[in-house]
Each structure stands twice: as structure tokens, then as C-alpha cells.
Design an enzyme around this catalytic site. Sequence first.
Site, PDB file in Angstrom:
ATOM      1  CD1 TRP A 101      -1.961  -2.241   1.985  1.00  0.00           C
ATOM      2  CD2 TRP A 101      -2.872  -1.483   0.078  1.00  0.00           C
ATOM      3  NE1 TRP A 101      -2.906  -3.146   1.565  1.00  0.00           N
ATOM      4  CE2 TRP A 101      -3.480  -2.715   0.408  1.00  0.00           C
ATOM      5  CE3 TRP A 101      -3.290  -0.831  -1.084  1.00  0.00           C
ATOM      6  CZ2 TRP A 101      -4.470  -3.298  -0.379  1.00  0.00           C
ATOM      7  CZ3 TRP A 101      -4.277  -1.405  -1.872  1.00  0.00           C
ATOM      8  CH2 TRP A 101      -4.855  -2.628  -1.513  1.00  0.00           C
ATOM      9  CG  ASP A 168      -3.324   3.680   4.147  1.00  0.00           C
ATOM     10  OD1 ASP A 168      -4.392   3.478   4.759  1.00  0.00           O
ATOM     11  OD2 ASP A 168      -2.983   3.033   3.132  1.00  0.00           O
ATOM     12  CE  LYS A 192      -8.613  -3.669   3.841  1.00  0.00           C
ATOM     13  NZ  LYS A 192      -7.612  -2.749   3.350  1.00  0.00           N
TER      14      LYS A 192
END
Length: 352
Positions: A101, A168, A192
Site C-alpha cells: 500500500w 494511511d 477493515k
Amino acid sequence: MKKYNFSPGPAILPQVVFEEASAAVKEFAGTGFSILEISHRSAAFKEIMDEGEALIKEILHLNDDYEVLFLTGGASSQFYMSAMNLLAKDKTAAYLDTGTWSTKAIKEAKLFGNIDVVASSKDSNFNYIPKDYQLQGDTSYLHLTSNNTIFGTQIHSWPDVDVPLVCDMSSDIFSRKLPIEKFGMIYAGAQKNTGPAGVTLVVIRKDMLGKVEREIPTMLDYQTHITKKSAFNTPPVFPIYVSVLNLRWLKAHGGIEEMQKTNERKALRLYDAIDQSAYFIGTAAKEDRSMMNVCFLMNDPSREAEFLAAATEAGCESIKGHRSVGGFRASIYNAMPEEGVETLINVINNFS
Ligand SMILES: *Cc1c(COP(=O)(O)O)cnc(C)c1O
């Protein structure tokens, strides 16, 4: 038999959230209408947006310098939106490269300014968090991925730098306490640890804005969404509603402080079972192990199918590891009950 969802995302939510969400699909808050058909500008939904913002401010201990936004496009859109809005063309943003990511975030940010990748754990397949690095003088912010969902590593000690952190937090927001004053911006795809897929949470400190000269399309400008209170266009009404239900659940269960205690207890017990077994081995460096995504391999990979079958038989679903790590990954977000982790520990112990 009770089944436990260990999926990395979209992921488990509390059962009560599913029940309340289903009820609202039939009729929302005594309005006589489904949540799926009410106006995003109705008083009833406006109340939900306000409640969501207030809950997030309370749970994360945000003061009035911070704005809370409900956007779309996933965390992946924040990879470019953050740089587009925060990074002036002649300035540098520092990035810590800790996995898939962050690598994607770096690629997008390069479209907007100088990117300095200060450290990377790529040569060891991202199995640790680099800790020794220096920032250049003209650095505007340091971008981090707090929890690497795929590789099972997590930042446990926030870097001591004199620029704001842009983070993030898709897979560990609301899982633990934060030194919030260090953060200029936090973003997270909801699917998530916050709610269902479809809404992306952005928390931004107002002083981060107004530093770039470039023209920003209206929809991609954070200022638009601040001014219009996340309703410049039609926001994702249902994902926002379900996220608010989940945040109510979180608050009723002691907030982030209690979540952190339970999450640590769950993760440490699971890592203990892995460490004590001669058959399994954790993939991440011990000091950087994630409390959310527990990644482990078998010493004898030819027995993986057998272990997977035993886990499935016991009700532990979706524990297969990501292809870039292999083996297994148990995602144990806030909503994973201790009994679920206990069940997986029993499978590991019995197998051993
Ligand atoms: C899942 C994930 C993403 C991608 O999120 P989308 O909402 O699908 O764009 C980004 N970062 C992290 C840390 C993730 O776990």
C-alpha cells in the site's frame, strides 16, 4: 457451528451492527422509509452525519483544528488526493515504504511533487518497519502506513520528526490510542475496521490546507468537502450509516482504550500459540508484529492444505495468507471476539 470471519477486508463487524443495519434497510428511524431511499439532505440523515463526525472526534480525541470527512474512492484515492492537496510542486514529501500500500501511495504522490522514500523494507519482503532515517530540509510531511495489512507489520513507536504525519490507517484506525497531535492527516478505507466498503474516512488538520498553487478539480479538493460537510455530492448514505452503528458499538464497549487492551490480549495470545508450536512460524519481525493481521507460515508447507481444512472445520474462515507472503493470515480487527481467536488457537494447538 459458529463461524468466525478472519478476512482482511471487507471484514467482520459486530453482529448487532448487522441486525440494526438490516432493520434500517426495512425502515429507518421511524421515517416510514428505508435508509436506502431517504434523501442525503433529510434531517434524519443529517443527524447521522453529525453523530458520525462527533463520534469520531470523541473516539480519536480530536480538537477543533481537525475536520472529519466521509468520502468515496477508497484509501486508494487518498494516495493521490493527499499529495494533490498537501504537497506543493517545489516541496518534498517523505514516504516510508513498508509494503504494497505504501508503494502504491508513493507512485501516485510522485505525480505532484518531490518524493523522498526515506527507507524501505522491500529487500526483506516488508517483514519489518525501518526505524533509522533522516528527512530532507524542505519536507512538508512524512507519509506512513500504520499497519501493513498484507505483511502483518505495524508501527508501534511513532517517529519523532518535526513535520506532520500523513497516515494511511485503513487497517488499524480505532484499534489503539494515538498521539493525535503528531498527525496532520489520517485516512482509512472503512472496510477493515470501521464499517462496510464504500466510504473512506479522512481526518485532516486545517493548517495542512491552502499550501498548494495548483488547480484542483472540485470533487478532489478537501476544502470542498469541508465547506459542504461531506455532502457536496451524494455521499454513500448506507456505508456511512453502518459505520456510525459500528462507532456506537465501539463507544459502548469502552472506546479506543478498551479496544486496545482487548486487541493486544487477542494478538499476543495468538502469537504465543504460533511461537510455541514447532509447526508454525510468524513472518514479521517480533517488535513490529501487527495486532490486527497475524501472518504465519508452516515449517512444512506441504501440510498447509491439511491445516486450512482443520481451521475451516473448526469455523475459522478466510485465513489464507496474501499471495505475496503465502501461508496464513488471521485478521483480528476490533469486532473479532476473543472466542474467535481462542478457536483458532485451539486449532493451532491441536494440530501441533
Ligand atoms: C485495504 C487497504 C488499502 C486499499 O483500500 P481501498 O479502500 O480498497 O482503496 C489501502 N491501504 C491499506 C493499509 C489497506 O489495508
